[in-house]
Design a protein around this motif. Structure first.
Motif, PDB file in Angstrom:
ATOM      1  N   PHE A   1      10.102  61.258  54.194  1.00  0.00           N
ATOM      2  CA  PHE A   1      10.354  61.896  55.481  1.00  0.00           C
ATOM      3  C   PHE A   1      11.770  61.514  55.918  1.00  0.00           C
ATOM      4  N   SER A   2      12.728  62.135  55.238  1.00  0.00           N
ATOM      5  CA  SER A   2      14.134  61.789  55.432  1.00  0.00           C
ATOM      6  C   SER A   2      14.756  62.645  56.527  1.00  0.00           C
ATOM      7  N   LEU A   3      16.040  62.386  56.780  1.00  0.00           N
ATOM      8  CA  LEU A   3      16.776  63.186  57.753  1.00  0.00           C
ATOM      9  C   LEU A   3      16.828  64.643  57.313  1.00  0.00           C
ATOM     10  N   ASP A   4      17.014  64.887  56.004  1.00  0.00           N
ATOM     11  CA  ASP A   4      17.039  66.260  55.492  1.00  0.00           C
ATOM     12  C   ASP A   4      15.742  66.995  55.814  1.00  0.00           C
ATOM     13  N   PHE A   5      14.635  66.270  55.749  1.00  0.00           N
ATOM     14  CA  PHE A   5      13.327  66.867  56.038  1.00  0.00           C
ATOM     15  C   PHE A   5      13.257  67.315  57.500  1.00  0.00           C
ATOM     16  N   PHE A   6      13.642  66.447  58.403  1.00  0.00           N
ATOM     17  CA  PHE A   6      13.482  66.738  59.828  1.00  0.00           C
ATOM     18  C   PHE A   6      14.491  67.760  60.342  1.00  0.00           C
ATOM     19  N   ILE A   7      15.709  67.753  59.815  1.00  0.00           N
ATOM     20  CA  ILE A   7      16.695  68.714  60.317  1.00  0.00           C
ATOM     21  C   ILE A   7      16.372  70.139  59.856  1.00  0.00           C
TER      22      ILE A   7
ATOM     23  N   ILE B   1      12.877  79.970  56.061  1.00  0.00           N
ATOM     24  CA  ILE B   1      13.216  80.181  54.648  1.00  0.00           C
ATOM     25  C   ILE B   1      14.009  78.994  54.109  1.00  0.00           C
ATOM     26  N   ASP B   2      14.950  78.519  54.900  1.00  0.00           N
ATOM     27  CA  ASP B   2      15.742  77.353  54.481  1.00  0.00           C
ATOM     28  C   ASP B   2      14.833  76.151  54.226  1.00  0.00           C
ATOM     29  N   TYR B   3      13.866  75.934  55.123  1.00  0.00           N
ATOM     30  CA  TYR B   3      12.967  74.789  54.968  1.00  0.00           C
ATOM     31  C   TYR B   3      12.101  74.923  53.730  1.00  0.00           C
ATOM     32  N   VAL B   4      11.466  76.075  53.522  1.00  0.00           N
ATOM     33  CA  VAL B   4      10.535  76.236  52.406  1.00  0.00           C
ATOM     34  C   VAL B   4      11.274  76.221  51.068  1.00  0.00           C
TER      35      VAL B   4
ATOM     36  N   SER C   1      12.096  68.699  47.521  1.00  0.00           N
ATOM     37  CA  SER C   1      11.278  67.769  48.294  1.00  0.00           C
ATOM     38  C   SER C   1       9.876  67.551  47.743  1.00  0.00           C
ATOM     39  N   VAL C   2       9.437  68.354  46.777  1.00  0.00           N
ATOM     40  CA  VAL C   2       8.079  68.203  46.258  1.00  0.00           C
ATOM     41  C   VAL C   2       7.974  66.929  45.428  1.00  0.00           C
ATOM     42  N   ASN C   3       6.968  66.124  45.732  1.00  0.00           N
ATOM     43  CA  ASN C   3       6.727  64.896  44.977  1.00  0.00           C
ATOM     44  C   ASN C   3       5.884  65.244  43.752  1.00  0.00           C
TER      45      ASN C   3
ATOM     46  N   PRO D   1      -0.286  71.911  46.376  1.00  0.00           N
ATOM     47  CA  PRO D   1      -1.053  72.657  47.379  1.00  0.00           C
ATOM     48  C   PRO D   1      -0.397  72.674  48.754  1.00  0.00           C
ATOM     49  N   LEU D   2       0.239  71.548  49.149  1.00  0.00           N
ATOM     50  CA  LEU D   2       0.859  71.503  50.470  1.00  0.00           C
ATOM     51  C   LEU D   2       2.037  72.456  50.556  1.00  0.00           C
ATOM     52  N   VAL D   3       2.882  72.488  49.559  1.00  0.00           N
ATOM     53  CA  VAL D   3       4.035  73.381  49.629  1.00  0.00           C
ATOM     54  C   VAL D   3       3.596  74.838  49.493  1.00  0.00           C
ATOM     55  N   ILE D   4       2.498  75.070  48.790  1.00  0.00           N
ATOM     56  CA  ILE D   4       1.964  76.435  48.696  1.00  0.00           C
ATOM     57  C   ILE D   4       1.484  76.917  50.060  1.00  0.00           C
TER      58      ILE D   4
END
Length: 650
Positions: A503-509, A19-22, A29-31, A40-43
């Motif tokens: 693809f930052s640190l926030d993305f991977f953590i 849930i935190d990630y989505v 994070s959506v471009n 579509p990717l985030v969906i």
């Protein structure tokens, strides 16, 4: 309890990370500048999170049942072996094993192919033989569900064991299952399905150990264990009760449809105006009768009395004005006959939604309107002349009768049981074409049920039961998600379009803990069983899942044929089957080319090294999943001496 507690902790942690990630993806994070691929990717990532939530809910009450109680001494059992065109020796192998079941029973071969040689073989061994009765001529056959419904009407056992033609039962199958029916609320006991002709590597993904294990045990914890079409014992009382309720529901729908059509016809006639005061009075009397009938339906009064009272009201109203112009009347009746399907229908005129709309658009004369309403009343099909038999215990709304039947049993308050033990030896498909035919039919049937009787809106189901059924239906939508998961890395590697800001640190953590916990959850739940092949096919069969959805949608909403085919039960002659996996081969080629292009772009300085390497790793994972179809296309069938892992009771 310790294991279940650990599973629940893992579920909570996994969903918290997910849930935190989505949420972070949607808000930070959506471009949006590249919305056409970013959205579509985030969906589909959200889709995957919901899928994970539904899986977690299923596992929350994972139920490992203790040993069943002893079977009762004095119940009658019918063993049904369903067949259509399977080889006689294959059917008889199953029938002879069924005859040898130790608990007292009667064995029946249900031959939908009506083959004299099948009858002769069964009767020679003292095995009962049932084929369709004459009542089925000219009516929908409803495939396997119709075959079972016909047999239920021809037998009287208190319990029914259902076996596919290639599911050879063990002698103890009834001894191990009938004990559960000591609970009078239990309507169904489903056992594990295991296939003896599958090698250890299971190239076609036939065994489904995750479903016939933790998933069914999880659903069992919520009283939502599924009927899977074979290797199951059912209580006749529950089935017949469900059939009668279904019959009443169908008749009520028929009455509502006829009343709706009558109201629209009368409204049209009233707008046109009556030639005499008597005609106007008659139309108003019939219109009032429509309202009374609808009120009686709402109060739940007897359907026979509602239709009888309404017919009397219509007859009385039209009696006073029957001397009208016969020529005009005959013309109106001929038109309603044409719009409604023809008077040669055995139950009278047949009114469907298209006919209702057409009738409502006509400029009815008052007399024509009254007589058309009389004709519409006759279309109320109390005897269900459109079906071979009025009571259909097995659900007939899809090409797979099992899920819909189980869902109706649960909605009527019955319980089901999953018994985790292999009590029959089955045969799985041994070639890619047969496997794809089988999977497509399963998926089509599931989608038909979702579109016709969505569990989220079905009365009588508990909230967990609704979600257990919906979880299975939801999983078959993964074909559309797979397209996006395949396309996203290709778009970046070839064109440099990034669906995330970076693809930052926030993305991977946020992503990596979610993925690791999700995989750990699977490992703990699986407890040593092989689940990798199932994960591969969830992505690799994306064309099948998409076709299942689109064809089911066309069938349910537009009446298009599904092109139904019975799954072959014998080994087919092997030949290269690359054409069957053309979409997957195209996807794999595109992924491979994208890797080459991405590397070139990276060395030329047109793409960031980190983003390129991440997307290449993504492509590698996609290829690893998709690659299973190549193994499947090259599979030549089971070799008898190969080892195979046998299912065991837990």
């Amino acid at each position: 309890m310790t294991r279940l507690f650990g599973i629940r902790v893992l579920i909570v942690v996994t969903l918290a990370f997910g849930i935190d990630y989505v949420v972070w993806r949607w808000f930070f994070s959506v471009n949006w500048s590249q919305w056409w691929i970013a959205v579509p990717l985030v969906i589909v990532e959200t889709y995957s999170l919901i899928d994970c939530m539904l899986f977690g809910l299923t596992m929350w009450k994972l139920k490992e049942r203790p040993e069943p109680g002893p079977p009762p001494d004095d119940v009658s059992v019918d063993v049904f072996i369903t067949t259509y065109n399977e080889p006689i020796d294959l059917v008889m192998n199953t029938a002879m094993a069924a005859k040898a079941i130790t608990y007292r029973h009667k064995t029946w071969v249900l031959d939908d192919g009506n083959r004299p040689e099948m009858r002769a073989a069964a009767e020679a061994e003292g095995i009962g033989y049932i084929t369709r009765s004459e009542e089925w001529v000219g009516h929908s056959r409803h495939a396997k569900a119709g075959n079972l419904n016909n047999a239920l009407g021809a037998t009287d056992g208190e319990f029914i064991l259902i076996l596919d033609a290639d599911q050879v039962p063990k002698p103890t199958i009834l001894d191990r299952t009938l004990g559960y029916f000591s609970d009078p609320a239990v309507a169904l006991v489903q056992t594990q399905q295991f296939f003896i002709n599958v090698p250890t590597e299971d190239p076609l993904g036939s065994q489904a150990p995750l479903f016939y294990g933790p998933i069914q045990q999880g659903k069992d914890g919520w009283n939502a264990a599924f009927f899977c079409g074979s290797n199951a014992v059912l209580r006749r009382e529950a089935m017949m009760q469900m059939g009668v309720r279904g019959y009443v529901k169908e008749v009520e729908q028929s009455i509502r449809k006829a009343l709706k059509a009558a109201d629209q016809v009368l409204t049209k006639a009233r707008r046109r105006g009556a030639a005499t005061p008597g005609e106007a009075t008659a139309i108003n009397r019939v219109s009032a009768a429509v309202g009374v009938a609808n009120q009686q339906l709402a109060r739940g009064e007897l359907l026979a009395e509602i239709t009888f009272d309404f017919q009397l009201a219509v007859d009385d109203a039209t009696h006073d004005v029957v001397s009208a112009d016969l020529a005009a009347l005959e013309a109106d009746l001929a038109e309603i006959n044409r719009l409604s399907g023809g008077s040669d229908h055995p139950g009278g005129l047949l009114v469907d939604d298209a006919a209702v709309e057409a009738l409502a658009r006509r400029d009815w004369s008052p007399l024509g309107a009254l007589e058309s309403v009389r004709a519409l009343v006759k279309t109320i099909d109390v005897d269900r002349f459109d079906e071979a038999q009025p009571v259909m215990p097995m659900a007939t709304i899809s090409v797979t009768e099992d899920m819909a039947t189980a869902m109706r049993l649960h909605s009527h308050g019955w319980k089901t049981v999953y018994h985790h033990e292999s009590l029959a030896d089955g045969l799985a498909p041994e070639d890619l074409n047969t496997m794809l035919t089988q999977r497509l039919r399963w998926a089509q049937g599931t989608m038909q049920v979702m579109m016709r009787e969505n569990p989220l809106t079905q009365k009588g189901l508990s909230t967990p039961q609704r979600l257990m059924y919906f979880a299975t239906m939801w999983s078959y939508l993964s074909g559309f998600a797979a397209l996006v998961y395949i396309a996203a890395p290709i778009v970046y590697l070839c064109f440099g379009v990034l669906p995330v800001h970076a693809f930052s640190l926030d993305f991977f953590i946020r992503l990596i803990p979610f993925l690791l916990c999700n995989q750990l959850l699977f490992v703990v739940i699986a407890r040593g069983i092989r689940t990798w092949r199932g994960m591969q096919y969830s992505l690799a069969l994306f064309p099948v899942w998409i076709k299942a959805f689109t064809t089911a949608f066309g069938n349910v909403h537009f009446g298009k044929s599904l092109g139904f085919a019975v799954t072959p039960k014998t080994k087919q002659e092997w030949s290269p089957q690359w054409g069957l996996i053309r979409p997957q081969l195209i996807a794999m080629s595109a992924l491979f080319i994208a890797c080459i292009v991405g590397v070139i772009r990276m060395f030329e300085g047109h793409a960031a090294v980190s983003s390129t390497l991440i997307n290449i790793a993504w492509v590698g994972f996609d290829l690893l999943l998709l690659g299973t179809v190549i193994t499947a296309a090259r599979y030549r069938g089971f070799v008898a001496h190969e080892p195979s892992e046998k299912g065991v009771s837990v």
